[in-house]
Design an enzyme around this catalytic site. Structure first.
Site, PDB file in Angstrom:
ATOM      1  N   CYS A   2     -21.194  11.500  55.403  1.00 14.26           N
ATOM      2  CA  CYS A   2     -19.947  12.051  55.040  1.00 14.26           C
ATOM      3  C   CYS A   2     -18.949  10.848  54.683  1.00 14.26           C
ATOM      4  O   CYS A   2     -18.703   9.705  55.546  1.00 14.26           O
ATOM      5  CB  CYS A   2     -19.334  12.837  56.165  1.00 14.26           C
ATOM      6  SG  CYS A   2     -20.113  14.270  56.716  1.00 14.26           S
ATOM      7  N   ARG A  27     -22.431   7.781  51.594  1.00 15.16           N
ATOM      8  CA  ARG A  27     -22.481   8.320  52.971  1.00 15.16           C
ATOM      9  C   ARG A  27     -23.003   9.906  52.880  1.00 15.16           C
ATOM     10  O   ARG A  27     -23.202  10.371  53.998  1.00 15.16           O
ATOM     11  CB  ARG A  27     -21.353   8.087  53.360  1.00 15.16           C
ATOM     12  CG  ARG A  27     -20.652   6.903  53.392  1.00 15.16           C
ATOM     13  CD  ARG A  27     -19.413   6.640  54.050  1.00 15.16           C
ATOM     14  NE  ARG A  27     -19.175   7.124  55.292  1.00 15.16           N
ATOM     15  CZ  ARG A  27     -19.473   6.209  56.391  1.00 15.16           C
ATOM     16  NH1 ARG A  27     -19.555   4.896  56.206  1.00 15.16           N
ATOM     17  NH2 ARG A  27     -19.428   6.688  57.704  1.00 15.16           N
ATOM     18  N   TRP A  74     -22.230  15.286  54.012  1.00 16.09           N
ATOM     19  CA  TRP A  74     -24.026  15.231  54.396  1.00 16.09           C
ATOM     20  C   TRP A  74     -23.912  16.169  55.419  1.00 16.09           C
ATOM     21  O   TRP A  74     -23.495  16.087  56.378  1.00 16.09           O
ATOM     22  CB  TRP A  74     -24.299  13.930  54.991  1.00 16.09           C
ATOM     23  CG  TRP A  74     -25.746  13.576  55.076  1.00 16.09           C
ATOM     24  CD1 TRP A  74     -26.635  13.232  54.165  1.00 16.09           C
ATOM     25  CD2 TRP A  74     -26.504  13.666  56.413  1.00 16.09           C
ATOM     26  NE1 TRP A  74     -27.741  13.244  54.697  1.00 16.09           N
ATOM     27  CE2 TRP A  74     -27.711  13.418  56.082  1.00 16.09           C
ATOM     28  CE3 TRP A  74     -26.017  14.265  57.522  1.00 16.09           C
ATOM     29  CZ2 TRP A  74     -28.483  13.612  57.130  1.00 16.09           C
ATOM     30  CZ3 TRP A  74     -27.140  14.146  58.803  1.00 16.09           C
ATOM     31  CH2 TRP A  74     -28.060  13.867  58.315  1.00 16.09           C
ATOM     32  N   ASN A 100     -15.801  13.712  59.787  1.00 16.84           N
ATOM     33  CA  ASN A 100     -17.065  13.061  59.821  1.00 16.84           C
ATOM     34  C   ASN A 100     -17.316  13.155  61.208  1.00 16.84           C
ATOM     35  O   ASN A 100     -17.026  12.439  62.175  1.00 16.84           O
ATOM     36  CB  ASN A 100     -17.030  11.781  59.126  1.00 16.84           C
ATOM     37  CG  ASN A 100     -18.179  10.962  59.137  1.00 16.84           C
ATOM     38  OD1 ASN A 100     -19.263  11.450  59.608  1.00 16.84           O
ATOM     39  ND2 ASN A 100     -18.038   9.740  59.150  1.00 16.84           N
ATOM     40  N   GLY A 101     -18.797  13.550  61.426  1.00 18.71           N
ATOM     41  CA  GLY A 101     -19.218  13.592  62.850  1.00 18.71           C
ATOM     42  C   GLY A 101     -19.770  14.962  63.279  1.00 18.71           C
ATOM     43  O   GLY A 101     -19.935  15.872  62.676  1.00 18.71           O
ATOM     44  N   GLU A 483     -42.843  -0.459  55.868  1.00 21.87           N
ATOM     45  CA  GLU A 483     -41.487  -0.579  55.387  1.00 21.87           C
ATOM     46  C   GLU A 483     -41.820  -0.185  53.825  1.00 21.87           C
ATOM     47  O   GLU A 483     -41.141   0.672  53.284  1.00 21.87           O
ATOM     48  CB  GLU A 483     -40.742  -1.890  55.751  1.00 21.87           C
ATOM     49  CG  GLU A 483     -39.551  -2.234  54.544  1.00 21.87           C
ATOM     50  CD  GLU A 483     -38.456  -1.112  54.812  1.00 21.87           C
ATOM     51  OE1 GLU A 483     -38.474  -0.485  56.085  1.00 21.87           O
ATOM     52  OE2 GLU A 483     -37.633  -1.441  54.233  1.00 21.87           O
ATOM     53  N   LYS A 487     -40.242   3.136  51.952  1.00 18.36           N
ATOM     54  CA  LYS A 487     -39.313   2.988  50.859  1.00 18.36           C
ATOM     55  C   LYS A 487     -39.805   4.127  49.675  1.00 18.36           C
ATOM     56  O   LYS A 487     -39.031   4.982  49.260  1.00 18.36           O
ATOM     57  CB  LYS A 487     -39.540   1.629  50.119  1.00 18.36           C
ATOM     58  CG  LYS A 487     -38.983   0.544  50.864  1.00 18.36           C
ATOM     59  CD  LYS A 487     -37.087   0.590  50.554  1.00 18.36           C
ATOM     60  CE  LYS A 487     -36.736   1.088  51.728  1.00 18.36           C
ATOM     61  NZ  LYS A 487     -36.181   0.716  52.920  1.00 18.36           N
ATOM     62  N   GLU A 490     -38.922   7.508  50.799  1.00 17.72           N
ATOM     63  CA  GLU A 490     -37.380   7.919  50.883  1.00 17.72           C
ATOM     64  C   GLU A 490     -36.922   8.065  49.219  1.00 17.72           C
ATOM     65  O   GLU A 490     -35.969   8.973  49.031  1.00 17.72           O
ATOM     66  CB  GLU A 490     -36.735   6.604  51.152  1.00 17.72           C
ATOM     67  CG  GLU A 490     -36.508   6.355  52.792  1.00 17.72           C
ATOM     68  CD  GLU A 490     -35.801   4.936  53.092  1.00 17.72           C
ATOM     69  OE1 GLU A 490     -35.070   5.131  53.936  1.00 17.72           O
ATOM     70  OE2 GLU A 490     -36.121   4.185  52.492  1.00 17.72           O
ATOM     71  N   HIS A 506     -59.735   4.612  62.541  1.00 18.83           N
ATOM     72  CA  HIS A 506     -59.631   5.493  63.558  1.00 18.83           C
ATOM     73  C   HIS A 506     -58.980   7.014  63.101  1.00 18.83           C
ATOM     74  O   HIS A 506     -58.358   7.656  64.067  1.00 18.83           O
ATOM     75  CB  HIS A 506     -58.902   5.011  64.746  1.00 18.83           C
ATOM     76  CG  HIS A 506     -59.526   3.944  65.295  1.00 18.83           C
ATOM     77  ND1 HIS A 506     -61.077   3.781  65.923  1.00 18.83           N
ATOM     78  CD2 HIS A 506     -59.524   2.459  65.181  1.00 18.83           C
ATOM     79  CE1 HIS A 506     -61.467   2.871  66.119  1.00 18.83           C
ATOM     80  NE2 HIS A 506     -60.599   1.771  65.750  1.00 18.83           N
ATOM     81  N   LYS A 605     -26.782   6.860  53.924  1.00 22.18           N
ATOM     82  CA  LYS A 605     -26.747   5.475  54.196  1.00 22.18           C
ATOM     83  C   LYS A 605     -26.519   5.153  55.662  1.00 22.18           C
ATOM     84  O   LYS A 605     -27.092   4.223  56.288  1.00 22.18           O
ATOM     85  CB  LYS A 605     -25.827   4.755  53.069  1.00 22.18           C
ATOM     86  CG  LYS A 605     -25.705   3.342  53.508  1.00 22.18           C
ATOM     87  CD  LYS A 605     -26.995   2.827  52.584  1.00 22.18           C
ATOM     88  CE  LYS A 605     -26.952   1.212  52.770  1.00 22.18           C
ATOM     89  NZ  LYS A 605     -28.365   0.885  52.677  1.00 22.18           N
TER      90      LYS A 605
HETATM   91  C1  G6P Z   1     -30.454   5.614  57.617  1.00 23.07           C
HETATM   92  C2  G6P Z   1     -30.736   5.011  56.299  1.00 23.07           C
HETATM   93  C3  G6P Z   1     -31.994   3.961  56.379  1.00 23.07           C
HETATM   94  C4  G6P Z   1     -31.509   3.002  57.616  1.00 23.07           C
HETATM   95  C5  G6P Z   1     -31.099   3.482  58.842  1.00 23.07           C
HETATM   96  C6  G6P Z   1     -30.448   2.498  59.805  1.00 23.07           C
HETATM   97  O1  G6P Z   1     -31.535   6.467  57.963  1.00 23.07           O
HETATM   98  O2  G6P Z   1     -30.917   6.012  55.328  1.00 23.07           O
HETATM   99  O3  G6P Z   1     -32.233   3.067  55.242  1.00 23.07           O
HETATM  100  O4  G6P Z   1     -32.543   1.850  57.744  1.00 23.07           O
HETATM  101  O5  G6P Z   1     -30.132   4.533  58.735  1.00 23.07           O
HETATM  102  O6  G6P Z   1     -29.381   2.286  59.312  1.00 23.07           O
HETATM  103  P1  G6P Z   1     -28.262   0.905  59.825  1.00 23.07           P
HETATM  104  O7  G6P Z   1     -27.290   1.003  59.300  1.00 23.07           O
HETATM  105  O8  G6P Z   1     -28.187   1.207  61.358  1.00 23.07           O
HETATM  106  O9  G6P Z   1     -29.561  -0.313  59.688  1.00 23.07           O
END
Ligand code: G6P
Length: 610
Positions: A2, A27, A74, A100-101, A483, A487, A490, A506, A605
């Site tokens: 948000c 956001r 969001w 937001n929250g 990672e 990616k 996502e 396994h 984000k």
């Molecule tokens: C969200 C984002 C991720 C990020 C994670 C941690 O899930 O979509 O891309 O890695 O938060 O965020 P931070 O700001 O704490 O690194």
């Protein structure tokens, strides 16, 4: 999670609020809305979808105002819909709230308000605040008093802004758990979730702290605690430039941020890595040197990509600095009653510095007596302010929701921390000068990987219709496999799993057939031959192999269908280079599938709710 924007001043509010919302869209982006005060009434316009849809609707209405608030959402409570989009109003449409929250006790509050005759239109927790304020905003009470009284009744987190028809020249903002920044310009005042929404207009800001409230009027801003005690706050200067939060000719922010990595890795090291001396200087940790010397262990906390950075950091800290290191999902750590003592040094790793789980975990560690430090990107963020010290990664604003440059900068900082801790703890057998030179060579190596973009695009075309992917790596490259898979999930919505290469047999090996792409991270290191055996196992089952392998590896071409060459890199720093082709691969596949790369569905984000 948000985005919030508010403006009060002499200029037209609509373009300022819309522009700000666009900058905050990373956001949250399932719906957006504004409330504007004009001609004695509050007008609310909301739309499902992107801010641009809202912008069109506003253009059609031709609304004019010099005071306005806006929100990009969001969803947490209630599906993304026009009704659930913010702002929310009280029964008489006199009070508008953006939030937001998450309000934890909203259902009991809502029940009581319904019994008292309030009419609700949405399924959101936020609407409760509008009705609570309505009930408390009696004759003789000011809006800020009513907001304060209402907030005494809610439990949970909020960054919120309130507008009232009765006091049209005021906005009230309050914060607990969700960031808010105030901006000061000659022709007006601003409020936003982060400074990127303001810097086009002003660089002068103050950050609201938890438990604080701001009264924004045409004469200035007064800040108070929620107990009504005035707080004088220092005005700070925002230092990043507008170009840093613009796309600069790239198709997507993610692509721009991937390409920035040689520079951001350099920035993370600038002034800190003294290559000739083989030394590292991290000013934000100097005062806790003794704690590191005496530490029993280091604990790394994070979520998502930041947690992966922690996993790769664990290899560096244990193998080079020889200090026991644990990596924890912040969300798990906070609820599992962890055994923490004052001998523990805890790092919260976070790009945004606002992730609710990471923040709660670091508070937990702090309460149990540990030394808590941050590895954070956003300067002045909550985690940065609540830690005793730490290291900024200096990656600049990261806008693409899928984190890229923050990850490699986090790893660079963890590598420097490792070298410094090894020195402080007098670990023998560490060739500091050699490792410092290795670190200094990383930007150029990453640039070499970026030059393989065309090859990676071709591979992406080949695999863009895949339904599942496996990513396999061993040792320090196991977190890289995780990672790489994250990616892809996502941004392309293809199911992918990262696994330690040897664990494949396994379980995941059952998935392998001629349709399964398997990405191996296989640099020429001490376990190279072992990974080659794992590749053979996949080949035997007709899996399709993509290898991230060293430029001088000739053998690999016989085994893999596609090879993405990467420069040889000192083992524990390898992830900083080896992850880059995986970022580009995920990006290219997503583009080939036509997904929204910078704003993938369901993600945000900065996750400021639990
Ligand atoms: C969200 C984002 C991720 C990020 C994670 C941690 O899930 O979509 O891309 O890695 O938060 O965020 P931070 O700001 O704490 O690194």
């Amino acid at each position: 999670m948000c985005g919030i924007v508010g403006y009060l001043g002499r200029r037209e509010a609509v373009p300022i609020v819309i522009e700000g919302l666009k900058r905050l869209e990373y956001r949250g982006y399932d719906s957006a809305g504004v409330a504007l005060f004009s001609d004695g009434a509050i007008d609310v316009v909301k739309r499902v979808g992107k801010v641009s849809t809202l912008e069109e609707a506003l253009r059609a209405r031709g609304l004019k105002a010099t005071i306005g608030i806006g929100h990009t959402r969001w969803a947490t409570h209630g599906a993304p819909s026009e009704i659930n989009a913010h702002p929310h109003l009280d029964c008489r449409s006199d009070i508008a709230v953006i939030h937001n929250g998450v309000l934890e006790n909203y259902s009991s509050l809502k029940k009581r308000l319904l019994e008292n005759g309030h009419r609700f239109v949405s399924e959101t927790d936020t609407e409760v605040v509008a009705h609570l304020i309505e009930g408390l905003y009696t004759t003789g009470t000011s809006l800020d008093q009513a907001v304060r009284l209402a907030l005494q009744q809610v439990r949970g987190t909020y960054g919120l802004v309130v507008m009232s028809r009765r006091e049209p020249d005021r906005l009230i903002a309050a914060r607990r758990g969700s960031p808010l920044v105030l901006g000061y310009a000659d022709d007006g005042y601003f409020i936003a979730s982060d400074a990127s929404a303001l810097i086009q207009h002003t660089r002068k800001v103050t950050y609201l702290e938890d438990g604080e409230l701001a009264i924004i009027s045409r004469n200035g801003i007064i800040t108070k605690t929620l107990d009504d005690v005035e707080v004088r706050k220092a005005v700070e200067e925002v230092t990043f430039e507008l170009e840093q939060i613009e796309r600069g000719g790239y198709d997507h922010f993610m692509l721009k941020e991937i390409h920035e990595q040689p520079e951001t890795i350099r920035n993370a090291m600038r002034g800190r890595l003294l290559v000739e001396q083989g030394e590292v200087k991290l000013g934000g940790l100097d005062h806790v040197r003794k704690k590191f010397v005496q530490a029993r262990r280091i604990i790394l906390l994070g979520c998502g990509t930041s947690w992966h950075a922690g996993l790769a950091g664990e290899y560096m800290l244990e193998q080079i600095a020889k200090i026991p290191t644990e990596v924890e999902y912040a969300s798990e750590f906070r609820y599992r009653n962890p055994v923490i003592t004052p001998d523990d040094v805890v790092f919260a790793i976070s790009q945004s510095g606002e992730t609710a789980d990471t923040l709660a975990a670091l508070r937990e560690a702090k309460a149990r007596g540990a030394t808590v430090l941050g590895i954070v990107n956003v300067v002045g963020s909550t985690i940065a302010r609540e830690t005793e010290g730490g290291v900024y990664i200096h990656a600049g604003p990261e806008i693409g929701v899928a984190s890229t440059k923050a990850f490699t900068a986090q790893l660079t900082v963890l590598a420097m921390v490792t070298l410094m801790v090894a020195r402080w703890r007098n670990v023998v057998g560490v060739d500091q000068k050699l490792l410092a030179r290795e670190l200094a060579s990383l930007p150029e190596k990453v640039a070499r990987v970026l030059s393989r973009y065309d090859l990676i695009k071709r591979i992406a075309e080949e695999f863009k219709d895949g339904r599942n992917f496996l990513y396999l790596g061993r040792g320090a490259n196991f977190p890289v496999a995780l990672e790489g898979a994250l990616k892809l999930k996502e941004i392309s919505y293809i199911h992918a799993e990262g696994y330690p290469a040897a664990e494949m047999k396994h379980g995941p090996i059952a998935l392998i057939d001629e349709h399964m792409p398997v990405v191996f991270i296989v640099p020429k290191d001490a376990i190279y031959e072992k990974v080659i055996s794992n590749i053979e196992e996949v080949r035997a089952r007709r899996g399709r192999i993509i290898a991230i392998a060293n430029e001088d590896d000739d053998q690999i071409h016989k085994l893999a269908e596609f090879v993405i060459p990467v420069p040889r890199t000192y083992g524990f720093f390898g992830p900083i280079v080896n992850v880059v082709p995986l970022q580009l691969l995920a990006y290219s596949i997503a583009v080939a599938r036509g997904t929204n790369v910078d704003q993938p569905r369901n993600l945000a984000k900065s996750v400021t709710v639990e």
